[in-house]
Design an enzyme around this catalytic site. Structure first.
Site, PDB file in Angstrom:
ATOM      1  N   CYS A 149     -16.523   0.386   2.485  1.00 41.33           N
ATOM      2  CA  CYS A 149     -17.041  -0.944   2.840  1.00 41.33           C
ATOM      3  C   CYS A 149     -18.448  -1.161   2.282  1.00 41.33           C
ATOM      4  O   CYS A 149     -18.635  -1.979   1.392  1.00 41.33           O
ATOM      5  CB  CYS A 149     -17.070  -1.101   4.362  1.00 41.33           C
ATOM      6  SG  CYS A 149     -15.428  -1.361   5.064  1.00 41.33           S
ATOM      7  N   LYS A 166     -18.870 -11.476   6.375  1.00 39.30           N
ATOM      8  CA  LYS A 166     -18.480 -10.059   6.276  1.00 39.30           C
ATOM      9  C   LYS A 166     -19.278  -9.359   5.170  1.00 39.30           C
ATOM     10  O   LYS A 166     -19.788  -8.250   5.353  1.00 39.30           O
ATOM     11  CB  LYS A 166     -16.974  -9.978   5.988  1.00 39.30           C
ATOM     12  CG  LYS A 166     -16.462  -8.600   5.652  1.00 39.30           C
ATOM     13  CD  LYS A 166     -16.507  -7.674   6.831  1.00 39.30           C
ATOM     14  CE  LYS A 166     -16.179  -6.249   6.410  1.00 39.30           C
ATOM     15  NZ  LYS A 166     -16.352  -5.307   7.502  1.00 39.30           N
TER      16      LYS A 166
HETATM   17  N1  LIG Z   1     -10.669   0.454   7.218  1.00 33.54           N
HETATM   18  C1  LIG Z   1     -11.728  -0.172   7.729  1.00 33.54           C
HETATM   19  O1  LIG Z   1     -12.488   0.409   8.504  1.00 33.54           O
HETATM   20  C2  LIG Z   1     -12.015  -1.608   7.379  1.00 33.54           C
HETATM   21  C3  LIG Z   1     -12.987  -2.283   8.109  1.00 33.54           C
HETATM   22  C4  LIG Z   1     -13.225  -3.631   7.836  1.00 33.54           C
HETATM   23  C5  LIG Z   1     -12.501  -4.257   6.821  1.00 33.54           C
HETATM   24  N2  LIG Z   1     -11.568  -3.563   6.099  1.00 33.54           N
HETATM   25  C6  LIG Z   1     -10.827  -4.292   5.070  1.00 33.54           C
HETATM   26  O2  LIG Z   1      -9.480  -4.474   5.495  1.00 33.54           O
HETATM   27  C7  LIG Z   1      -8.598  -4.489   4.366  1.00 33.54           C
HETATM   28  C8  LIG Z   1      -7.523  -3.431   4.549  1.00 33.54           C
HETATM   29  O3  LIG Z   1      -8.163  -2.176   4.614  1.00 33.54           O
HETATM   30  P1  LIG Z   1      -7.441  -0.873   5.166  1.00 33.54           P
HETATM   31  O4  LIG Z   1      -8.515   0.138   5.381  1.00 33.54           O
HETATM   32  O5  LIG Z   1      -6.507  -1.227   6.271  1.00 33.54           O
HETATM   33  O6  LIG Z   1      -6.571  -0.472   3.870  1.00 33.54           O
HETATM   34  P2  LIG Z   1      -5.432   0.637   3.797  1.00 33.54           P
HETATM   35  O7  LIG Z   1      -5.409   1.090   2.386  1.00 33.54           O
HETATM   36  O8  LIG Z   1      -5.587   1.636   4.891  1.00 33.54           O
HETATM   37  O9  LIG Z   1      -4.079  -0.175   4.111  1.00 33.54           O
HETATM   38  C9  LIG Z   1      -3.583  -1.199   3.336  1.00 33.54           C
HETATM   39  C10 LIG Z   1      -2.054  -1.162   3.398  1.00 33.54           C
HETATM   40  O10 LIG Z   1      -1.568  -2.319   2.698  1.00 33.54           O
HETATM   41  C11 LIG Z   1      -0.371  -1.936   2.010  1.00 33.54           C
HETATM   42  N3  LIG Z   1      -0.122  -2.939   0.983  1.00 33.54           N
HETATM   43  C12 LIG Z   1      -0.690  -3.083  -0.236  1.00 33.54           C
HETATM   44  N4  LIG Z   1      -0.221  -4.178  -0.844  1.00 33.54           N
HETATM   45  C13 LIG Z   1       0.680  -4.745  -0.006  1.00 33.54           C
HETATM   46  C14 LIG Z   1       1.503  -5.904  -0.057  1.00 33.54           C
HETATM   47  N5  LIG Z   1       1.470  -6.724  -1.119  1.00 33.54           N
HETATM   48  N6  LIG Z   1       2.301  -6.165   0.985  1.00 33.54           N
HETATM   49  C15 LIG Z   1       2.323  -5.341   2.058  1.00 33.54           C
HETATM   50  N7  LIG Z   1       1.565  -4.240   2.181  1.00 33.54           N
HETATM   51  C16 LIG Z   1       0.744  -3.951   1.164  1.00 33.54           C
HETATM   52  C17 LIG Z   1      -0.647  -0.529   1.537  1.00 33.54           C
HETATM   53  O11 LIG Z   1       0.544   0.168   1.270  1.00 33.54           O
HETATM   54  C18 LIG Z   1      -1.439   0.046   2.730  1.00 33.54           C
HETATM   55  O12 LIG Z   1      -0.577   0.706   3.659  1.00 33.54           O
HETATM   56  C19 LIG Z   1      -9.504  -4.238   3.152  1.00 33.54           C
HETATM   57  O13 LIG Z   1      -9.883  -5.470   2.608  1.00 33.54           O
HETATM   58  C20 LIG Z   1     -10.711  -3.556   3.750  1.00 33.54           C
HETATM   59  O14 LIG Z   1     -11.865  -3.728   2.962  1.00 33.54           O
HETATM   60  C21 LIG Z   1     -11.295  -2.260   6.378  1.00 33.54           C
END
Ligand SMILES: NC(=O)c1ccc[n+]([C@@H]2O[C@H](COP(=O)([O-])OP(=O)(O)OC[C@H]3O[C@@H](n4cnc5c(N)ncnc54)[C@H](O)[C@@H]3O)[C@@H](O)[C@H]2O)c1
Length: 408
Positions: A260, A206
């Site tokens: 990212c 990744k």
């Molecule tokens: N958004 C994208 O396009 C994308 C693409 C690839 C990878 N990622 C990766 O995926 C992961 C999540 O990203 P995202 O964009 O969904 O983030 P986001 O901020 O949209 O969502 C994360 C959620 O997790 C919740 N959270 C935080 N701590 C928590 C806990 N201990 N228990 C339960 N819930 C908890 C938050 O309240 C939030 O709603 C990250 O590592 C990101 O780098 C994101």
């Protein structure tokens, strides 16, 4: 088809679409988020993020009882962790912050049982899946009875519901048995290939994908700075160079943004700063491009000021981190506008994809065209490409194209 009970921890851009898709494939899904507003919204059958088609998936999954959201983790056979992995703010090399992942692991420790699948989807530094296992062991869990794996997410916002199904997936277990079992699970909802490896290779995969993009954009951005000095149109140059059968240079802009590509390369650099020299330089070149852009605008503003004998008005077109989206996270265009604003310049910001901004007032494109003395293209939004090549007041206006909008 085998169906499971699944607990998805973290219901943001990744967790919620994944939870809704799993429910649509027949799995029984408990979504869990620490944010009570998120939980309430989902349980009303509504969504808190902007993503095409997601609302229909969530509405239907909540209505038919296959998806329910909670503030605490629920017992399940499969646990998927989709929590944020930002970096710690501070001086020097940005350090990854995996506190949310470890907190999520602790929160499920009391529920997991022999045979369960524990899957980490958050973008993570190499070694995080092993650390997750260590945390569970520290909580008294018999980790040898679990199947723990890393499976990175590589969806494109705006196309998440399609790409979740169509993209190839990389599955890296802490053991071959874990890789096998988790791969089987992904095959219940993924049509793309399910590719098997180990956890540290999947973690690095990744980070490699996003670092590859970052370094290649840095090459284009560096070229653009060199070309500006030589009075060469970099977009013409790239088009010509790309006619070579084995050359494919990306497009320059005012930097690199988003949560990212602008973030993940640091996870590699932080772990091995002595060897990650090119990756670090790529990050630095892309960050420098925004500062260089600010300097170019200041030079244009100084010329306009001398010509007009007053403070010029500068219209900045675009704030998002890439064309035709509303996402401003880590956006270099926002940095440029904020910096000029803080230095006392008269700035008009135009961003057709959002209605308001907490720090500055937004202007319409029409107002910008009517009143600006310096017009700066920061993001290649489609609305700006439709502007005529010769702008109405271009004789009285300095036009600065920093993203190739005029070259389109
Ligand atoms: N958004 C994208 O396009 C994308 C693409 C690839 C990878 N990622 C990766 O995926 C992961 C999540 O990203 P995202 O964009 O969904 O983030 P986001 O901020 O949209 O969502 C994360 C959620 O997790 C919740 N959270 C935080 N701590 C928590 C806990 N201990 N228990 C339960 N819930 C908890 C938050 O309240 C939030 O709603 C990250 O590592 C990101 O780098 C994101």
């Amino acid at each position: 088809m085998n169906t499971s009970t699944v607990c998805v921890v973290g219901l943001g851009y990744i967790g919620l679409p994944t939870a809704a898709l799993l429910a649509s494939c027949g799995h029984q899904v408990a979504g869990m988020d620490v944010n009570p507003d998120v939980v309430e919204t989902i349980n009303r059958g509504e969504i808190h993020i902007v993503e095409p088609d997601l609302d229909a998936f969530v509405r239907s999954a909540v209505a038919n009882g296959r998806l329910k959201a909670y503030n605490t983790p629920q017992p399940a056979d499969v646990y998927m962790l989709c929590v944020p992995t930002p970096f710690h703010e501070g001086d020097g090399i940005p350090q990854p912050n995996i506190d949310y992942v470890l907190a999520a692991a602790r929160s499920i420790a009391g529920l997991v049982k022999a045979g369960d699948l524990i899957i980490l989807e958050s973008t993570s530094p190499v070694g995080t899946t092993r650390e997750l296992e260590t945390v569970l062991r520290g909580e008294g869990v018999d980790v040898d009875a679990l199947r723990i794996a890393y499976c990175p997410e590589r969806v494109l916002p705006g196309k998440i519901m399609t790409e979740l199904v169509e993209n190839d997936r990389v599955i890296g277990g802490l053991t071959p048995e874990a890789t096998e079992a988790v791969s089987e699970f992904y095959r219940t909802f993924v049509r793309g290939a399910v590719l098997k490896t180990n956890a540290q290779t999947a973690e690095m995969c990744k980070l490699t994908e996003n670092s590859f993009r970052d370094v290649n954009i840095a090459f284009a951005n560096e070229l653009s700075v060199i070309c500006a000095k030589e009075d060469i149109d970099v977009w013409d140059l790239i088009e010509l160079a790309n006619r070579h059968p084995r050359v494919n240079i990306l497009q320059p802009g005012v930097g690199v943004g988003g949560h990212c590509i602008a973030v993940d390369p640091w996870f590699i650099v932080a772990r091995d700063p002595d060897n990650a020299r090119l990756i670090r330089t790529g990050r630095e070149v892309n960050n420098f491009k925004a500062e260089w852009s600010i300097d170019q605008i200041k030079i244009a503003a100084a010329d306009a000021s001398a010509r007009l004998d007053r403070k010029p008005r500068i219209a900045c077109l675009g704030l998002a981190f890439k064309p035709d989206i509303d996402d401003l996270r880590e956006s270099p265009a926002v940095h440029v506008v904020q910096s000029l604003h803080a230095q006392g310049y008269d700035i008009l910001a135009v961003e057709p994809n959002i209605h308001t901004h907490p720090k500055f007032e937004l202007a319409t494109l029409e107002t910008a065209l009517e009143t600006a003395d310096v017009l700066v293209f920061l993001v290649k939004h489609r609305e700006f490409l439709e502007l005529p090549a010769v702008l109405p007041r271009s004789d009285a206006m300095t036009v600065l194209d920093l993203c190739g909008a005029r070259a389109a």
